[in-house]
Design an enzyme around this catalytic site. Structure first.
Site, PDB file in Angstrom:
ATOM      1  N   GLU A 139       0.826  -1.202   0.000  1.00 30.43           N
ATOM      2  CA  GLU A 139       0.000   0.000   0.000  1.00 30.43           C
ATOM      3  C   GLU A 139       0.862   1.254   0.000  1.00 30.43           C
ATOM      4  OE1 GLU A 139      -3.121   0.210   2.997  1.00 30.43           O
ATOM      5  OE2 GLU A 139      -3.381  -1.943   2.824  1.00 30.43           O
ATOM      6  N   ARG A 159      -2.194  -1.898  13.723  1.00 30.51           N
ATOM      7  CA  ARG A 159      -3.662  -1.892  13.888  1.00 30.51           C
ATOM      8  C   ARG A 159      -4.096  -3.290  14.276  1.00 30.51           C
ATOM      9  NH1 ARG A 159      -4.066   1.638   8.936  1.00 30.51           N
ATOM     10  NH2 ARG A 159      -3.931   3.722   9.829  1.00 30.51           N
TER      11      ARG A 159
END
Length: 527
Positions: free
Chosen positions: A1, A293
């Site tokens: 990403e 996360r």
């Protein structure tokens, strides 16, 4: 990403691979319209995100040249959705083994992940799509009403509306709070020339509550002279276990308490540590922590083993945790990745002083110490409770001392409430001993309203209520401040007049959507 990871991963995979970044999402719902066909199964209409055309063209060209394309977006629901969008744009069969996931950017983890590619997991993708669609339906239907009723440019979202509601409800509690009077009697005593403190407890047979000055006078009138007799001594050994390694939420809370960081700053620094820092010419960029996360406290066996090796060499065998800890899995945890931990226990904060910025180092130290401490033996405390009696006046003294520090040698978890230091040593006392009262001081107090939310406390409440996900806490807190719905007063959230108006409007028109249970149940169903 992200382009930051490209060089690092390229180096690990070697020249047979070409690594490129999609820079996050390439497709999304259009900004100008709802983009959801409510009449036909809520079919979403995705378009290429403005400005992402060149990236997509570049990816398509690279994909045509390659023998095989692997999609290695982040290891969460959103990453799965990004991989699915890319697969569709690049004509990759989603049932083929095209998806690769890793939880840390280290050579071993990445090489290992390429040995186990898998198809795209459509359940994760659909959970992400459902959430995106629902957020769009809520946002795009509520916001125009706020523009009409209040003013242009406002927004309401599923999670932010609930966060705002918690802050406003708390403000109401504070406004309506009726303080109650209560008293305490503090005694300063002496035994063998050692002074110690005790609190009034009761009349020797039961605990007595003091609600007024009259109660205090009545309680003390039966005390004769200054000598108190020790009637009871209870000694106990107490074990205190180390806190587990960080989840996103506990990291944000602890960084707020110990480093004074806002949630947004904590996540930005954690992202940098995860994506990789240039350590030396030879080593290049290395990811220093695992994915930031996460709602799991799970730790891989390799990481545990490495931590124990470090601990044994640094502190000795007695500091190692002996029985394997069972990590408690939270009811609504996705448990998709490990806890946040250093990618190598051997990389101590001291070694990174020269390559990290001051704040990166402070956050890394927090993550490293918390993880290492989680693998250390419990602390052993000796607690002592002593009852002192004069007539029918009873005082109680509590003390504790650290018998073996265990994990506390390295790290002690912060708290939101400033408790007084419990490590009070009492002089040696036995039943029948006499002690002398030096001073008896009655004090008047009033009960306090519940405190306003700090960022740490709000994150904790949202998590306990099952609202939002690790990735949403920081942006949510940021949004409600940017929109002017709340402001910070001595680091506590206070709703503004605008915030209260917006809350009233959403509550009036959409009570079922900003209902706390609705959002928590929905997250549960998506999981």
């Amino acid at each position: 990403e992200s382009p930051a990871k490209v060089k690092t991963i390229q180096k690990f995979l070697g020249s047979n691979y070409e690594v490129v970044a999609s820079n996050g999402h390439v497709r999304d719902l259009p900004k100008s319209t709802l983009g959801i066909d409510v009449e036909h199964d809520y079919e979403p209409k995705y378009i290429t995100i403005r400005g992402k055309g060149p990236v997509l063209t570049e990816l398509k060209t690279a994909a045509k040249k390659a023998k095989k394309v692997y999609l290695a977006a982040d290891p969460d629901r959103e990453g799965e959705a990004i991989a699915w969008h890319l697969a569709q744009a690049l004509n990759i069969d989603i049932k083929s083994d095209c998806r690769v996931v890793f939880n840390e950017i280290t050579k071993d983890a990445i090489i290992e992940s390429f040995k186990h590619p898998r198809p795209i997991n459509m359940d994760l993708v659909d959970a992400q799509q459902a959430r995106r669609i629902l957020d769009r339906l809520v946002g795009y239907n509520i916001s125009p009403i706020l523009w009409k009723k209040v003013k242009k440019g406002l927004s309401a979202g599923r999670v932010q509306s609930v966060a705002l509601r918690l802050i406003i409800d708390r403000e109401e509690e504070i406004k309506n709070f009726q303080p109650e009077e209560y008293w305490t009697i503090e005694g300063s005593f002496e035994k063998s020339k050692k002074a110690f403190d005790a609190l009034y407890y009761g009349n020797g047979t039961e605990k007595v509550k003091l609600t007024s000055e009259e109660d205090v006078k009545a309680a003390l009138k039966n005390a004769k002279g200054k000598n108190y007799k020790v009637t009871n001594v209870v000694k106990k050994e107490r074990r205190r276990n180390a806190a587990p390694a960080f989840t996103t939420s506990s990291l944000q809370q602890e960084a707020a308490r110990k480093l004074n960081f806002r949630a947004k700053k904590t996540m930005m620094l954690a992202q940098q540590l995860y994506e990789g820092i240039e350590l030396s010419k030879k080593e290049g960029a290395v990811g220093l922590i695992t994915y930031m996360r996460t709602d799991s406290t799970r730790i891989s066996e390799t990481a545990k083993h490495e931590a124990l090796q470090y601990l044994e060499s640094k502190y000795g065998k007695e500091y190692l945790v002996t029985e394997a800890k069972q990590e408690k899995k939270k009811a609504n945890a996705q448990d998709a990745h490990e806890a946040i931990r250093p990618t190598s226990a051997m990389r101590s904060p001291e070694e990174l002083k020269t390559v990290l910025s001051r704040d990166q180092l402070r956050l890394y130290r927090l993550i490293w110490e918390r993880f290492i401490a989680s693998q250390m033996a419990p602390a052993v405390l000796d607690t002592v409770t002593v009852d002192l009696v004069n007539g029918d006046v009873q005082f109680r003294a509590n003390g504790s001392q650290v018998k073996f520090p265990g994990f506390m040698k390295l790290y002690i978890e912060g708290t939101d409430d400033q408790d007084e230091e419990t490590n009070k040593l009492l002089p040696e006392m036995n039943v029948g001993d006499e002690v002398k009262a030096l001073e008896i001081t009655p004090k008047q107090h009033f009960t306090q309203p519940p405190p306003r939310y700090s960022e740490a406390r709000l994150v904790k409440s949202l998590e306990e209520l099952g609202i939002g996900r690790p990735s949403t806490y920081a942006p949510t807190l940021d949004t409600i401040q940017k929109r002017g719905y709340v402001q910070l007063d001595t680091k506590r959230f206070v709703p503004t007049e605008l915030g209260e108006i917006v809350h009233q409007a959403t509550l009036e028109f959409f009570p079922e959507i900003i209902n706390i249970e609705f959002t928590a149940t929905m997250e549960d169903n998506l999981d």
